[in-house]
Enzyme design. Structure first.
Site, PDB file in Angstrom:
ATOM      1  N   LYS A 197       0.859  -1.188   0.000  1.00 42.19           N
ATOM      2  CA  LYS A 197       0.000   0.000   0.000  1.00 42.19           C
ATOM      3  C   LYS A 197       0.888   1.228   0.000  1.00 42.19           C
ATOM      4  O   LYS A 197       2.026   1.184   0.466  1.00 42.19           O
ATOM      5  CB  LYS A 197      -0.872   0.021   1.260  1.00 42.19           C
ATOM      6  CG  LYS A 197      -2.121   0.834   1.112  1.00 42.19           C
ATOM      7  CD  LYS A 197      -3.159   0.038   0.357  1.00 42.19           C
ATOM      8  CE  LYS A 197      -4.510   0.666   0.342  1.00 42.19           C
ATOM      9  NZ  LYS A 197      -5.533  -0.305  -0.036  1.00 42.19           N
TER      10      LYS A 197
HETATM   11  N1  GLU Z   1      -7.271  -0.090  -3.275  1.00 44.09           N
HETATM   12  C1  GLU Z   1      -8.032  -1.264  -3.540  1.00 44.09           C
HETATM   13  C2  GLU Z   1      -8.090  -2.153  -2.329  1.00 44.09           C
HETATM   14  O1  GLU Z   1      -7.902  -1.704  -1.211  1.00 44.09           O
HETATM   15  C3  GLU Z   1      -7.579  -1.992  -4.805  1.00 44.09           C
HETATM   16  C4  GLU Z   1      -6.177  -2.477  -4.791  1.00 44.09           C
HETATM   17  C5  GLU Z   1      -5.692  -3.016  -6.134  1.00 44.09           C
HETATM   18  O2  GLU Z   1      -6.483  -3.109  -7.050  1.00 44.09           O
HETATM   19  O3  GLU Z   1      -4.501  -3.298  -6.214  1.00 44.09           O
HETATM   20  O4  GLU Z   1      -8.390  -3.302  -2.420  1.00 44.09           O
END
Ligand code: GLU
Length: 421
Positions: A106
């Site tokens: 993240k």
């Molecule tokens: N931000 C989204 C999540 O928390 C998508 C993450 C992604 O597609 O890599 O799942």
């Protein structure tokens, strides 16, 4: 004194309990208690008025045991390292629950993006991308949209990365606009996944969704899409909210009208229609409904309001909306909670489809994407629900157990933590 909320501690508490229920020793799960890499960066940009402002950014890779790290980038004024670390770990568990070949990561920048011009946002995104550039790449770590970021931001990241590499690298991010390698169905995928899990959950518990009242906190991409899909399927959405507050109508809201209203740049505090009452975001969480869908930020359902929640089911569309203490209260009250790492995994599933299409230079159509998404989400729900029933544990614990078992197994097959030294 009130305990300060730390999402990383929240995550660790559940992780440890799940690992112990699986019979793992501390040595066997110690590796995933820590992120593999944490990068903190400064992001200096020239503001439109000519002065330089330095923002703080992060990228955390929690685990690459199963595959390349995967996870979004958020722009928010409250971003901090503990939040990003927790969100990265949740990505590892999310990918493992739905059984796609990724680890978790993240990123984020501590910024209120509403205070920046578009040009400032472009400069911020590009500078941040250069700072995290050594860590990302289609085989290493693949960012995606998260809170306050979207396809446009992904396009700037893809362009910056490609400029440095000297050739076009679409697979470095997912959630891109379709014209530059994005996938059909990606924008709606998280919200669609939430509705798939809601339906599966009601089937599993013998409840009729057509007769139930749904309340959704957050009308962003995830909450808004889920509300629209429910509305189109003639389900009754009685409450929705944005950051200005919420609206309630016991007979059901006209979601199509509300979505149009919001798309026109309006906020819900200005929305009025017959029979609609205005409520706060706190009121929404405890309003009269059968299914509550928190689709905003973490730390919303806490020990302060868990006892007052009226819903029988909570489907977590946001990441980490429920604290450990609140979870205990909800479990004691017999409220079924479909955890974030399962309920909101639809986004990363279609991100995975996008990445696969990019790597192979192929495209799939919407029917194919939605069919595969549904299959993966339903299989994951069944895996979790079955284990929950077998072990007599709530769905959150079951989801963590499924995920941790898969990550642990992969680690063992790779020779275990010691042989990685
Ligand atoms: N931000 C989204 C999540 O928390 C998508 C993450 C992604 O597609 O890599 O799942």
């Amino acid at each position: 004194m009130e305990k300060e909320y730390n999402p990383y501690d929240n995550m660790l508490a559940v992780l440890k309990e799940a690992a112990e229920l699986l019979g793992l020793t501390e040595d066997q799960y110690a590796t995933i208690c820590y992120p593999e890499r944490e990068l903190k960066v400064s992001v200096p940009i020239k503001m439109d008025d000519g002065h330089v402002k330095v923002f703080e950014g992060f990228r955390v890779q929690h685990s690459s045991i199963i595959g390349p790290c995967k996870g979004g980038i958020r722009f928010h004024q409250n971003v901090n390292i503990d939040e990003v670390k927790a969100l990265a770990a949740w990505m590892s568990f999310k990918c493992a629950v739905v059984n796609i070949p990724y680890g978790g990561a993240k990123g984020g920048i501590r910024v209120d993006p509403t205070k920046l011009s578009r040009d400032e946002l472009i400069r911020l995104t590009r500078r941040y991308t250069t700072r995290i550039l050594p860590m990302i790449g289609p085989d290493q770590d693949i960012p995606a949209p998260d809170v306050n970021t979207n396809g446009e931001v992904m396009a700037w990241i893809m362009d910056t990365y490609s400029m440095f590499k000297g050739h076009c690298v679409p697979g470095v991010v997912t959630g891109k606009p379709i014209e530059i390698g994005g996938s059909v169905g990606r924008v709606e995928a998280t919200g669609r996944g939430v509705t798939i899990i809601t339906e599966a959950c009601m089937r599993a518990f013998g409840r009729n969704l057509d007769e139930m009242k749904i309340a959704i906190q957050g009308m962003g991409n995830v909450g808004g899409t889920a509300a629209e899909i429910f509305y189109e399927g003639n389900k009754k959405v009685v409450a929705v909210s944005d950051y200005t507050g919420g609206v309630y109508r016991a007979e059901g809201l006209n979601i199509a009208e509300i979505r149009e209203f919001i798309k026109g740049g309006e906020t819900l505090d200005h929305y009025n229609a017959e029979g609609v009452t205005h409520i706060s975001n706190d009121d929404l969480l405890v309003c009269d409904c059968d299914i509550l869908i928190p689709a905003a930020l973490e730390n919303q359902i806490t020990e302060k309001n868990a006892a007052d929640i009226k819903a029988d089911f909570i489907i977590e569309a946001a990441n980490g909306p429920t604290t450990v203490e609140a979870d205990q209260i909800l479990n004691d009250r017999g409220i079924v909670v479909c955890p974030d790492i399962l309920s909101n995994a639809g986004g990363v599933v279609v991100s995975y489809f996008e990445w696969v299409q990019n790597l192979q230079s192929i495209t799939w159509d919407l029917d194919e994407i939605n069919r595969m998404l549904e299959k993966i989400m339903l299989t994951a729900f069944d895996d979790v629900e079955k284990l929950g029933r077998e072990k007599k544990v709530p769905l959150r614990m079951a989801a963590y157990m499924v995920a941790i078992h898969r990550i642990y197994k992969a680690g063992e097959l790779r020779g275990g933590p010691i042989s990685l030294a």
